[in-house]
Write a protein that holds these residues in place. Structure first.
Motif, short mmCIF file in Angstrom:
data_model
loop_
_atom_site.label_atom_id
_atom_site.label_comp_id
_atom_site.label_asym_id
_atom_site.label_seq_id
_atom_site.Cartn_x
_atom_site.Cartn_y
_atom_site.Cartn_z
N LEU A 34 44.87 37.18 49.24
CA LEU A 34 43.72 36.34 49.59
C LEU A 34 43.00 35.84 48.35
O LEU A 34 42.44 34.73 48.36
N ASN A 35 43.03 36.63 47.27
CA ASN A 35 42.38 36.23 46.02
C ASN A 35 42.93 34.92 45.47
O ASN A 35 42.21 34.17 44.80
N VAL A 81 43.62 32.29 46.96
CA VAL A 81 42.97 31.15 47.60
C VAL A 81 41.45 31.19 47.41
O VAL A 81 40.85 30.19 47.06
N THR A 82 40.84 32.34 47.63
CA THR A 82 39.37 32.40 47.67
C THR A 82 38.72 32.30 46.28
O THR A 82 37.69 31.63 46.14
N ILE A 83 39.28 32.94 45.28
CA ILE A 83 38.64 32.94 43.96
C ILE A 83 38.61 31.54 43.34
O ILE A 83 37.55 31.11 42.87
N TRP A 112 38.51 28.74 44.85
CA TRP A 112 37.56 27.97 45.64
C TRP A 112 36.13 28.31 45.23
O TRP A 112 35.29 27.43 45.07
N GLN A 113 35.82 29.60 45.05
CA GLN A 113 34.49 30.02 44.63
C GLN A 113 34.16 29.48 43.24
O GLN A 113 33.04 29.01 43.00
N LYS A 133 33.37 25.76 43.39
CA LYS A 133 32.02 25.49 43.89
C LYS A 133 30.98 25.63 42.78
O LYS A 133 30.06 24.82 42.68
N ALA A 147 36.27 38.40 38.73
CA ALA A 147 37.03 37.55 39.64
C ALA A 147 38.29 37.04 38.95
O ALA A 147 39.37 36.96 39.55
N SER A 174 46.46 39.22 41.11
CA SER A 174 47.13 38.69 42.29
C SER A 174 48.25 37.74 41.91
O SER A 174 49.35 37.80 42.46
#
Length: 192
Positions: free
Chosen positions: A2-3, A5-7, A9-10, A13, A95, A102
């Protein structure tokens, strides 16, 4: 997994909002000044927003000390000490380490036919060796913006008990202060 994709993106932002990046720089600089005064063993952390930043932790000094450190940090950054914007224990670095682990783990799985403890240790070691330099690069180019000449500190707010329980401080020793900032527009404002 999941990291992966999510990291990013964060980080994207944060990287696309210059106000958050400037406040992130000032947050780091404030923590660096507090650590100069009280030592690197302070257990504090922060979060940046578009209109300021918060600092919390069990070792947080009184609000007037935090405000004084924020003002000193802003003054020093405005006078060229841009290195204050980088902090080695930033969440960006953590992060980045998670993202690297990952990514390396997925690469190891792709290039080796089976999963073993050696493959996992290899991914972990590579990620940890690269985490701090990768985190500093992320901070320098994507999550901080040390040119804070147009930034000014407005106020500091303390957050007391969250739930209002009589012994809440015993269960949650963290204090939180929010330093509110504004950006100078270059125009005079009439204060009523």
């Amino acid at each position: 997994m999941l990291n992966i994709v999510t990291i990013p993106w964060q980080l994207l932002k944060i990287a696309t909002d210059k106000r958050v990046r400037k406040n992130h720089s000032l947050e780091h600089a404030t923590i660096n000044v507090l650590e100069e005064r009280y030592g690197r063993t302070l257990r504090i952390g922060g979060l940046a927003y578009s209109d300021g930043f918060s600092i919390s932790g069990p070792d947080l000094p009184p609000p007037y000390e935090v405000l004084d450190a924020a003002r000193e940090a802003l003054f020093r950054m405005k006078n060229g000490e841009s290195q204050l914007a980088i902090h080695p224990r930033c969440g960006t670095s953590m992060a980045g380490a998670n993202f690297l682990f990952s990514a390396v783990f997925i690469l190891v799985l792709v290039f080796y036919d089976h999963l073993s403890i050696i493959n996992i240790l290899l991914a972990f070691l590579v990620a940890n060796m690269l985490a701090i330099p990768f985190g500093k690069v992320l901070q320098k180019f994507f999550t901080t913006y040390p040119d804070v000449r147009d930034l000014m500190i407005v106020d500091i707010y303390g957050r007391g008990f969250i739930f209002g329980f009589p012994f809440e401080n015993f269960f949650n020793p963290n204090r939180t202060y929010y330093v509110r900032t504004e950006f100078e527009s270059g125009q005079f404002r009439l204060l009523l």
